[in-house]
Design a protein around this motif. Sequence first.
Motif, PDB file in Angstrom:
ATOM      1  N   LYS A 176      11.599  -9.969  -7.850  1.00 40.91           N
ATOM      2  CA  LYS A 176      10.230 -10.804  -8.444  1.00 40.91           C
ATOM      3  C   LYS A 176       9.206  -9.330  -8.818  1.00 40.91           C
ATOM      4  O   LYS A 176       8.984  -8.378  -7.829  1.00 40.91           O
ATOM      5  N   VAL A 177       9.047  -9.115 -10.043  1.00 39.27           N
ATOM      6  CA  VAL A 177       8.082  -8.129 -10.691  1.00 39.27           C
ATOM      7  C   VAL A 177       6.106  -8.323  -9.816  1.00 39.27           C
ATOM      8  O   VAL A 177       5.711  -9.580  -9.769  1.00 39.27           O
ATOM      9  N   ALA A 178       6.116  -7.549  -8.815  1.00 37.32           N
ATOM     10  CA  ALA A 178       4.290  -7.199  -8.609  1.00 37.32           C
ATOM     11  C   ALA A 178       4.276  -6.318  -8.888  1.00 37.32           C
ATOM     12  O   ALA A 178       3.990  -5.223  -9.288  1.00 37.32           O
ATOM     13  N   ILE A 179       2.220  -6.654  -8.756  1.00 37.43           N
ATOM     14  CA  ILE A 179       1.435  -5.731  -9.290  1.00 37.43           C
ATOM     15  C   ILE A 179       0.627  -5.070  -8.216  1.00 37.43           C
ATOM     16  O   ILE A 179       0.302  -6.222  -7.641  1.00 37.43           O
ATOM     17  N   VAL A 180       0.117  -3.831  -8.169  1.00 35.16           N
ATOM     18  CA  VAL A 180      -0.598  -3.899  -6.737  1.00 35.16           C
ATOM     19  C   VAL A 180      -1.560  -4.219  -7.744  1.00 35.16           C
ATOM     20  O   VAL A 180      -2.509  -3.859  -8.927  1.00 35.16           O
ATOM     21  N   ASP A 181      -3.072  -4.663  -7.323  1.00 37.38           N
ATOM     22  CA  ASP A 181      -4.054  -4.969  -7.059  1.00 37.38           C
ATOM     23  C   ASP A 181      -5.113  -3.706  -6.593  1.00 37.38           C
ATOM     24  O   ASP A 181      -5.896  -3.593  -7.386  1.00 37.38           O
ATOM     25  N   ALA A 182      -4.998  -3.576  -5.267  1.00 32.31           N
ATOM     26  CA  ALA A 182      -5.868  -2.030  -4.732  1.00 32.31           C
ATOM     27  C   ALA A 182      -5.324  -1.609  -3.321  1.00 32.31           C
ATOM     28  O   ALA A 182      -4.591  -2.229  -2.940  1.00 32.31           O
ATOM     29  N   LEU A 183      -5.958  -0.165  -3.394  1.00 31.99           N
ATOM     30  CA  LEU A 183      -5.023  -0.013  -1.826  1.00 31.99           C
ATOM     31  C   LEU A 183      -6.060   0.123  -1.364  1.00 31.99           C
ATOM     32  O   LEU A 183      -7.227   1.225  -1.868  1.00 31.99           O
ATOM     33  N   ASN A 184      -5.817   0.596   0.348  1.00 28.86           N
ATOM     34  CA  ASN A 184      -7.367   0.824   0.908  1.00 28.86           C
ATOM     35  C   ASN A 184      -6.807   1.289   2.534  1.00 28.86           C
ATOM     36  O   ASN A 184      -5.093   1.168   2.699  1.00 28.86           O
ATOM     37  N   ASP A 185      -6.797   3.248   2.767  1.00 32.99           N
ATOM     38  CA  ASP A 185      -6.805   3.273   4.211  1.00 32.99           C
ATOM     39  C   ASP A 185      -7.023   2.592   5.124  1.00 32.99           C
ATOM     40  O   ASP A 185      -8.565   1.302   4.883  1.00 32.99           O
ATOM     41  N   GLU A 186      -6.392   2.857   5.519  1.00 31.61           N
ATOM     42  CA  GLU A 186      -6.404   1.969   6.832  1.00 31.61           C
ATOM     43  C   GLU A 186      -6.365   2.756   8.328  1.00 31.61           C
ATOM     44  O   GLU A 186      -7.742   3.001   8.798  1.00 31.61           O
ATOM     45  N   ILE A 187      -6.067   3.904   8.618  1.00 28.62           N
ATOM     46  CA  ILE A 187      -6.124   4.819   9.972  1.00 28.62           C
ATOM     47  C   ILE A 187      -5.457   6.239   8.531  1.00 28.62           C
ATOM     48  O   ILE A 187      -4.510   5.930   7.982  1.00 28.62           O
ATOM     49  N   PRO A 188      -5.657   7.635   9.285  1.00 33.29           N
ATOM     50  CA  PRO A 188      -4.272   8.414   9.050  1.00 33.29           C
ATOM     51  C   PRO A 188      -3.060   8.031   9.387  1.00 33.29           C
ATOM     52  O   PRO A 188      -2.634   7.073   9.792  1.00 33.29           O
ATOM     53  N   GLU A 189      -2.311   8.339   7.688  1.00 31.28           N
ATOM     54  CA  GLU A 189      -1.284   7.539   7.556  1.00 31.28           C
ATOM     55  C   GLU A 189      -0.761   6.419   6.931  1.00 31.28           C
ATOM     56  O   GLU A 189       0.475   6.297   6.620  1.00 31.28           O
ATOM     57  N   VAL A 190      -1.054   5.411   7.321  1.00 27.84           N
ATOM     58  CA  VAL A 190      -1.533   3.918   7.288  1.00 27.84           C
ATOM     59  C   VAL A 190      -2.225   3.559   5.673  1.00 27.84           C
ATOM     60  O   VAL A 190      -3.430   4.002   5.586  1.00 27.84           O
ATOM     61  N   LYS A 191      -1.773   2.852   4.576  1.00 25.04           N
ATOM     62  CA  LYS A 191      -2.537   1.984   3.807  1.00 25.04           C
ATOM     63  C   LYS A 191      -2.282   0.589   3.810  1.00 25.04           C
ATOM     64  O   LYS A 191      -0.951   0.252   4.217  1.00 25.04           O
ATOM     65  N   THR A 192      -3.017   0.024   3.234  1.00 22.13           N
ATOM     66  CA  THR A 192      -2.556  -1.742   2.642  1.00 22.13           C
ATOM     67  C   THR A 192      -2.739  -1.462   1.094  1.00 22.13           C
ATOM     68  O   THR A 192      -3.707  -0.922   0.620  1.00 22.13           O
ATOM     69  N   VAL A 193      -1.252  -2.076   1.261  1.00 19.24           N
ATOM     70  CA  VAL A 193      -1.368  -2.625  -0.619  1.00 19.24           C
ATOM     71  C   VAL A 193      -1.697  -3.612  -0.875  1.00 19.24           C
ATOM     72  O   VAL A 193      -0.522  -4.501  -0.430  1.00 19.24           O
ATOM     73  N   HIS A 194      -2.802  -4.471  -1.190  1.00 19.95           N
ATOM     74  CA  HIS A 194      -2.824  -5.496  -1.927  1.00 19.95           C
ATOM     75  C   HIS A 194      -2.568  -6.006  -3.167  1.00 19.95           C
ATOM     76  O   HIS A 194      -2.838  -4.821  -4.075  1.00 19.95           O
ATOM     77  N   TRP A 195      -1.529  -6.532  -3.187  1.00 15.68           N
ATOM     78  CA  TRP A 195      -0.420  -6.880  -5.053  1.00 15.68           C
ATOM     79  C   TRP A 195      -0.608  -8.626  -5.160  1.00 15.68           C
ATOM     80  O   TRP A 195      -0.720  -9.406  -4.109  1.00 15.68           O
TER      81      TRP A 195
END
Length: 282
Positions: free
Chosen positions: A13-32
């Motif tokens: 299924k096609v997904a679209i990124v809404d936002a990204l935020n940094d959690e800790i160094p090297e780790v991000k959360t991608v909202h979609w």
Amino acid sequence: MNQSPADNIYLPKVAIVDALNDEIPEVKTVHWHLENPEDQKQFLSTFGPGMFCLVTIPGKGEFTLSLPPSPTEGKVFFTLRRVGVCSNAFQEYKPGDRFALRGPFGNGFPMESYYGKNIVVVAGGIGLIPLRSTIVYILANRDKFKSVQIFYGAKNPETLMYAEDLKVWEKGGAEFYLTVDSASPGYTGNVGVVGSLFKKPGVTVNVDNTVAFVCGPPIMFRFVIKDLLDLGFKESNIVSTLERYMKCGVGKCGHCCVGVSYVCVDGPVFTYEQLKTLGEDI
Ligand code: FES
């Protein structure tokens, strides 16, 4: 009975990124969100704690990501560390960028079978990613569980995941204990490995009628399991999720094979009793 495309977890299924935020160094959360509202609705109604997706980054490849949100939140996101071509590329995504996913896959934690039980959650480092869903689910259904104890440890204060969630969990609904292996200037909390929290004055880990969720790096996992067994936990009452490289997600390619089990269809959730019989190096 005909299956609609939205019901078919094997269909990308096609997904679209809404936002990204940094959690800790090297780790991000991608909202979609999924592009097709029907797909989104279907996804939100079928995923649960402990499940995962196969994510395709166009031009790079497909990789496995666990699902840290709880179905009680009505939103979806991934949290990922930079470990390879796909995760590096995904962390560079911007809002509006597209990717594809299959899923949700996996057995997940059988949360309803834990109703009426005491809960102990022990997470180390980014092992909190697959357990975040469980914690949020339990706190959203607090009346269905008895006591809830959460133990979380990280290397240092800068590598504590999900800062906003930690603040919420500290406020109530559960006994919440935090520790770091080494303190930084200004840190005033506990210092020591996560298992040291079990012996902290005033802490009594509930063992009877209790299920313990454990996720973290291998060394932490081994020590915590030993601590829990010493406290009197049965192996069948300790649960975890296995991380494996996956390709097909449907029990055909053998990439996720552990002993006689395929992590993609038989797991990723296993009891410690099962993990021992899989021949897993634990
Ligand atoms: S990913 Fe192919 S068998 Fe599990």
